[in-house]
Design a protein around this motif. Structure first.
Motif, PDB file in Angstrom:
ATOM      1  N   PHE A  96      20.268 -10.248   1.121  1.00 46.64           N
ATOM      2  CA  PHE A  96      19.255 -10.090   0.062  1.00 46.64           C
ATOM      3  C   PHE A  96      19.428  -8.724  -0.608  1.00 46.64           C
ATOM      4  N   ALA A  97      19.612  -7.677   0.230  1.00 48.98           N
ATOM      5  CA  ALA A  97      19.757  -6.323  -0.300  1.00 48.98           C
ATOM      6  C   ALA A  97      21.021  -6.202  -1.152  1.00 48.98           C
ATOM      7  N   LEU A  98      22.116  -6.794  -0.696  1.00 44.05           N
ATOM      8  CA  LEU A  98      23.359  -6.747  -1.463  1.00 44.05           C
ATOM      9  C   LEU A  98      23.211  -7.453  -2.807  1.00 44.05           C
ATOM     10  N   TRP A  99      22.560  -8.603  -2.811  1.00 49.04           N
ATOM     11  CA  TRP A  99      22.364  -9.326  -4.069  1.00 49.04           C
ATOM     12  C   TRP A  99      21.455  -8.539  -5.017  1.00 49.04           C
ATOM     13  N   ALA A 100      20.329  -8.028  -4.477  1.00 46.62           N
ATOM     14  CA  ALA A 100      19.398  -7.274  -5.317  1.00 46.62           C
ATOM     15  C   ALA A 100      20.056  -5.996  -5.840  1.00 46.62           C
TER      16      ALA A 100
ATOM     17  N   LEU B 112      12.445 -12.354   7.816  1.00 48.07           N
ATOM     18  CA  LEU B 112      12.316 -11.963   6.418  1.00 48.07           C
ATOM     19  C   LEU B 112      13.240 -12.861   5.595  1.00 48.07           C
ATOM     20  N   ILE B 113      12.686 -13.957   5.039  1.00 51.25           N
ATOM     21  CA  ILE B 113      13.522 -14.970   4.386  1.00 51.25           C
ATOM     22  C   ILE B 113      13.193 -15.155   2.896  1.00 51.25           C
ATOM     23  N   ASN B 114      12.271 -14.349   2.385  1.00 54.74           N
ATOM     24  CA  ASN B 114      11.849 -14.494   0.990  1.00 54.74           C
ATOM     25  C   ASN B 114      12.716 -13.610   0.087  1.00 54.74           C
ATOM     26  N   LYS B 115      13.840 -14.145  -0.352  1.00 57.64           N
ATOM     27  CA  LYS B 115      14.760 -13.386  -1.196  1.00 57.64           C
ATOM     28  C   LYS B 115      14.115 -12.985  -2.516  1.00 57.64           C
ATOM     29  N   ALA B 116      13.328 -13.881  -3.100  1.00 59.03           N
ATOM     30  CA  ALA B 116      12.712 -13.599  -4.401  1.00 59.03           C
ATOM     31  C   ALA B 116      11.793 -12.387  -4.319  1.00 59.03           C
ATOM     32  N   ALA B 117      11.073 -12.268  -3.191  1.00 58.60           N
ATOM     33  CA  ALA B 117      10.170 -11.125  -3.037  1.00 58.60           C
ATOM     34  C   ALA B 117      10.951  -9.818  -2.966  1.00 58.60           C
ATOM     35  N   VAL B 118      12.070  -9.810  -2.239  1.00 61.03           N
ATOM     36  CA  VAL B 118      12.911  -8.606  -2.167  1.00 61.03           C
ATOM     37  C   VAL B 118      13.447  -8.271  -3.556  1.00 61.03           C
ATOM     38  N   ASP B 119      13.892  -9.281  -4.296  1.00 56.79           N
ATOM     39  CA  ASP B 119      14.393  -9.065  -5.657  1.00 56.79           C
ATOM     40  C   ASP B 119      13.336  -8.399  -6.533  1.00 56.79           C
TER      41      ASP B 119
ATOM     42  N   HIS C 140       0.839  -1.187   0.000  1.00 54.22           N
ATOM     43  CA  HIS C 140       0.000   0.000   0.000  1.00 54.22           C
ATOM     44  C   HIS C 140       0.882   1.248   0.000  1.00 54.22           C
ATOM     45  N   THR C 141       0.350   2.330  -0.545  1.00 52.41           N
ATOM     46  CA  THR C 141       1.078   3.593  -0.621  1.00 52.41           C
ATOM     47  C   THR C 141       0.333   4.648   0.168  1.00 52.41           C
ATOM     48  N   GLU C 142       1.085   5.345   1.040  1.00 51.52           N
ATOM     49  CA  GLU C 142       0.525   6.442   1.816  1.00 51.52           C
ATOM     50  C   GLU C 142       1.471   7.618   1.706  1.00 51.52           C
ATOM     51  N   GLU C 143       0.937   8.746   1.210  1.00 54.00           N
ATOM     52  CA  GLU C 143       1.751   9.929   0.950  1.00 54.00           C
ATOM     53  C   GLU C 143       2.919   9.542   0.035  1.00 54.00           C
ATOM     54  N   ARG C 144       4.161   9.618   0.497  1.00 52.08           N
ATOM     55  CA  ARG C 144       5.294   9.366  -0.391  1.00 52.08           C
ATOM     56  C   ARG C 144       6.047   8.087  -0.016  1.00 52.08           C
ATOM     57  N   THR C 145       5.383   7.202   0.735  1.00 49.03           N
ATOM     58  CA  THR C 145       5.977   5.929   1.134  1.00 49.03           C
ATOM     59  C   THR C 145       5.127   4.767   0.636  1.00 49.03           C
ATOM     60  N   THR C 146       5.773   3.826  -0.047  1.00 49.81           N
ATOM     61  CA  THR C 146       5.117   2.577  -0.436  1.00 49.81           C
ATOM     62  C   THR C 146       5.639   1.475   0.478  1.00 49.81           C
ATOM     63  N   THR C 147       4.721   0.818   1.166  1.00 50.39           N
ATOM     64  CA  THR C 147       5.093  -0.231   2.121  1.00 50.39           C
ATOM     65  C   THR C 147       4.728  -1.601   1.570  1.00 50.39           C
ATOM     66  N   TYR C 148       5.720  -2.479   1.561  1.00 46.10           N
ATOM     67  CA  TYR C 148       5.506  -3.866   1.181  1.00 46.10           C
ATOM     68  C   TYR C 148       5.632  -4.745   2.426  1.00 46.10           C
ATOM     69  N   HIS C 149       4.571  -5.463   2.761  1.00 48.68           N
ATOM     70  CA  HIS C 149       4.670  -6.518   3.756  1.00 48.68           C
ATOM     71  C   HIS C 149       4.941  -7.825   3.012  1.00 48.68           C
ATOM     72  N   ILE C 150       5.939  -8.565   3.460  1.00 50.70           N
ATOM     73  CA  ILE C 150       6.252  -9.868   2.875  1.00 50.70           C
ATOM     74  C   ILE C 150       5.871 -10.954   3.878  1.00 50.70           C
ATOM     75  N   ALA C 151       5.034 -11.872   3.460  1.00 50.61           N
ATOM     76  CA  ALA C 151       4.608 -12.955   4.354  1.00 50.61           C
ATOM     77  C   ALA C 151       5.839 -13.673   4.910  1.00 50.61           C
ATOM     78  N   SER C 152       5.926 -13.739   6.242  1.00 47.81           N
ATOM     79  CA  SER C 152       7.142 -14.247   6.886  1.00 47.81           C
ATOM     80  C   SER C 152       6.783 -15.032   8.144  1.00 47.81           C
ATOM     81  N   PRO C 153       7.543 -16.086   8.447  1.00 46.26           N
ATOM     82  CA  PRO C 153       7.281 -16.865   9.658  1.00 46.26           C
ATOM     83  C   PRO C 153       7.739 -16.112  10.905  1.00 46.26           C
ATOM     84  N   ARG C 154       7.159 -16.465  12.038  1.00 47.48           N
ATOM     85  CA  ARG C 154       7.566 -15.844  13.296  1.00 47.48           C
ATOM     86  C   ARG C 154       8.973 -16.261  13.680  1.00 47.48           C
TER      87      ARG C 154
END
Length: 409
Positions: free
Chosen positions: A105-109, A76-83, A52-66
């Motif tokens: 993940f960030a370094l690879w992406a 946060l273990i879903n590398k493909a989603a970050v990519d 969802h986007t609010e003002e100038r920030t777009t927030t992505y929630h990635i389904a993640s285990p506890r």
């Protein structure tokens, strides 16, 4: 027209009841909202995936285990989603908030798309894990080996990034000693318009059912072992019957919430207020307190220290606990000699004996406004992003002391 400078924050330690990192990210969101030349992408774990986007920030929630053993954090273990997110939004800079899997993940992406990555050293991993191991095993040697190994890992990770950000001189020096290169200091801050002195003492004491003469102690934050909550609770046993009534309020939640709940139920001098999402209510409690107590020894800045002092309230920390720079300039500075119940209680007594006038509270707030302005420090942060985006040498980025007048990004 120049395109907005876009930063993508990849943040694992973000949850409904998390503390300083969440405050930092949310404050950044508020800063970005007021600037047409900036944009933020926020990638955080959640129960299910959403965008969802609010003002100038777009927030992505990635389904993640506890996270096992955690009350609120997720992995946060879903590398493909970050990519996919990075490829879709193409930020100018990626910032990671921890040294776990998401950092890689960030370094690879970023590497795939030639996007520079910076890291923010929000948590003091080596001392935290090494010291915990020393205590648990009773072995300084083994703890030191683990600390050395973690420091080597951190140097290897952060030296792959364009810059590593820290908020204090202490950790700027400590990171360099670890072997981390391209370290940049950007002090944190709080919204001093929100965190301001209120005449709320009588209201808060009445709400708590306490007499006006109570000496009110406060802790705000996450209840976790690294915050040394057990010593703070044990401190209350050090105050004798003949001393002026002392009452401890803890507001927050976390892994040690059950320990706090049991203490509050068994003692009449401890109160637990669950996690306060209403900032105005939190400001009332900050303003009402005589003393804010932080018994932790692993702080890399101590944002709650700035919030409390911005409300005029004196702060007690532990020597070498990581909050030293937020307490600089305090008249008759007193810190606990050790992170133990007796040392904390002794420091409380010494501070209480000093007395506290309105002028001291006013000067404390003015110091926070001058040194820890949210707007000033976020301008510095985004100037660093722009510096990194243009592939300029981080070694030539000015220090905060050199950077008294910040131009717009």
């Amino acid at each position: 027209m120049r395109q907005p400078l876009t930063v993508c924050d990849v943040v694992q330690t973000y949850s409904p009841i998390s503390g300083g990192v969440k405050s930092y990210v949310n404050d950044k969101r508020a800063f970005v909202a007021g600037r047409e030349d900036l944009r933020q992408i926020l990638v955080i774990p959640g129960e299910k995936s959403s965008r969802h986007t609010e003002e100038r920030t777009t927030t992505y929630h990635i389904a993640s285990p506890r996270l096992p053993g955690s009350k609120s954090y997720r992995l946060l273990i879903n590398k493909a989603a970050v990519d996919r997110i990075v490829a879709r939004d193409k930020p100018d800079v990626i910032e990671v908030s921890d040294a776990y899997q998401p950092a890689w993940f960030a370094l690879w992406a970023g590497g795939n798309l030639d996007i520079p990555v910076v890291g923010f050293y929000h948590s003091d991993y080596p001392r935290s894990y090494g010291r915990d191991l020393e205590r648990g095993l009773g072995s300084d040697t083994l703890g030191g080996v683990v600390t050395d190994a973690i420091e080597g890992y951190l140097a290897s990770l952060y030296n792959k990034m364009a810059a590593t950000i820290t908020s204090t001189k202490l950790f700027e020096s400590r990171l360099r000693d670890m072997g981390v290169e391209r370290v940049v200091r950007v002090p944190l801050g709080c919204d001093t318009d929100v965190f301001r002195p209120l005449d709320s003492r009588a209201k808060v004491l009445d709400r708590l059912g306490l007499p006006l003469g109570t000496y009110l102690l406060l802790f705000v934050g996450r209840f976790a072992p690294m915050k040394n909550i057990s010593a703070l609770l044990a401190m209350m046993e050090e105050f004798g019957e003949g001393e002026r009534p002392v009452h401890l309020v803890l507001t927050g939640d976390g892994e040690d919430a059950e320990v706090v709940r049991r203490a509050a139920e068994s003692r009449d001098d401890i109160t637990w207020i669950p996690y306060a999402s209403d900032r105005e209510e939190l400001v009332e409690v900050y303003s009402a307190a005589d003393l804010f107590c932080n018994p932790g020894t692993h702080e890399t800045f101590g944002l709650v220290s700035v919030e409390a002092q911005s409300c005029g309230t004196r702060v007690l920390g532990v020597k070498d606990g990581g909050m030293g720079e937020t307490l600089e300039g305090e008249e008759s500075l007193i810190e606990a000699d050790a992170p133990e119940a007796k040392a904390l209680a002794d420091a409380v007594r010494r501070i209480r004996a000093l007395g506290e006038g309105e002028e001291s509270r006013r000067l404390r707030r003015e110091r926070m406004k001058r040194r820890f302005s949210l707007q000033r420090n976020f301008r510095r942060l985004f100037r660093l992003y722009d510096h990194v985006r243009r592939r300029e040498s981080v070694e030539r980025f000015p220090t905060p002391e050199q950077d008294e007048s910040l131009p717009e990004v």
